[in-house]
Design a protein around this motif. Sequence first.
Motif, short mmCIF file in Angstrom:
data_model
loop_
_atom_site.label_atom_id
_atom_site.label_comp_id
_atom_site.label_asym_id
_atom_site.label_seq_id
_atom_site.Cartn_x
_atom_site.Cartn_y
_atom_site.Cartn_z
N LYS A 1 2.38 1.73 -3.29
CA LYS A 1 1.37 1.87 -4.35
C LYS A 1 1.57 0.86 -5.48
N LYS A 2 1.75 -0.39 -5.13
CA LYS A 2 1.84 -1.43 -6.15
C LYS A 2 0.49 -1.62 -6.84
N LYS A 3 0.53 -2.21 -8.03
CA LYS A 3 -0.69 -2.35 -8.81
C LYS A 3 -1.75 -3.15 -8.05
N LEU B 1 0.82 -1.21 0.00
CA LEU B 1 0.00 0.00 0.00
C LEU B 1 0.86 1.26 0.00
N MET C 1 -9.80 8.59 -6.89
CA MET C 1 -9.62 8.00 -5.57
C MET C 1 -9.15 9.01 -4.52
N LEU D 1 -7.58 -0.93 -3.39
CA LEU D 1 -8.16 0.33 -2.97
C LEU D 1 -9.40 0.68 -3.81
N ARG D 2 -9.37 0.34 -5.06
CA ARG D 2 -10.56 0.58 -5.89
C ARG D 2 -11.73 -0.27 -5.41
N GLU E 1 1.87 10.64 1.72
CA GLU E 1 2.99 9.70 1.73
C GLU E 1 3.98 10.05 2.84
N MET F 1 -3.36 -0.98 -5.49
CA MET F 1 -4.25 0.04 -6.06
C MET F 1 -5.57 -0.60 -6.49
N ASP F 2 -5.52 -1.83 -7.00
CA ASP F 2 -6.75 -2.56 -7.34
C ASP F 2 -7.57 -2.80 -6.07
#
Length: 274
Positions: free
Chosen positions: A33-35, A30, A62, A41-42, A119, A38-39
């Motif tokens: 911010k790995k892919k 988190l 977001m 979090l969506r 951050e 991020m998925d």
Amino acid sequence: MKFNRVDDTRVECIISEEDLEEYGIGLQDLLTKKKEAMDFLRDIVEKAEEEVDYKPMDGLVMPMQVTVTPDKCISITLSEDPDGTIQDLLEKLTHDAGIHFPKNFLEELGDAPEQERIERINQYLQHIHEVEDEKQNIANKAFSDKKIERRNNNERLSQIREKKRKRKSFALDRLESSGFVFAFANMADIIKFAHMVKGRIKMQTSLYKNPKNDLYYLHFEKGTDSVAHFASVFTMVYEFGTYVTSNPIYIANVEESYETIIKSKAVDTLRSFK
């Protein structure tokens, strides 16, 4: 995973470490911010719409704040009005979690671009966790060292007590086997002592005199006397004479070299004198 509506414009989602494991991601994912994160979090945004009627603003991607709480859960605040969210976040962490933000950190945060502020807050919170973990490790080590020290002290104390017990046992064995000798300056002190000894005397006693120094030497042997009475006599005689030895070699020298005054039952004999 829990959703709460904080106020009219903000929704909070609390995510535990177990929740992260279920989704196959970690806290570091988190923060970096790995892919996959991020998925995830969506998905959170979609669930917030279902659970607490969250309404994301058009044109914003977001709008959320991701922070680490002191108990290592993840707090995600979704905003329907992003104005002032940083200040709200700082106040919430200060009030609810008791986190103190240094003045220089707040100044740096104010100078940082908007997209970097969350951050930097996360990095600061992560640093707090690392410091707390290190403090706990130090405390645990200190506690462990203290236990080891107490154990070592107890072992040393036990060794000292055992040595004393052995010395005492050895001394008592010697007294019982060889007896002991006390020196007296004059006959009057020996007679006073003899009258102090009560009851039937079962020990063997002999009286000698050293012509070189004119001192009298009274030798006690246990015989059939009880250990308790024999030991009590040993303590009593200190009031009248001076302890010389319980060494069998020295005692043999007394018997062979000194003048014999009373060969046996010396204390019994002296008790008849007034």
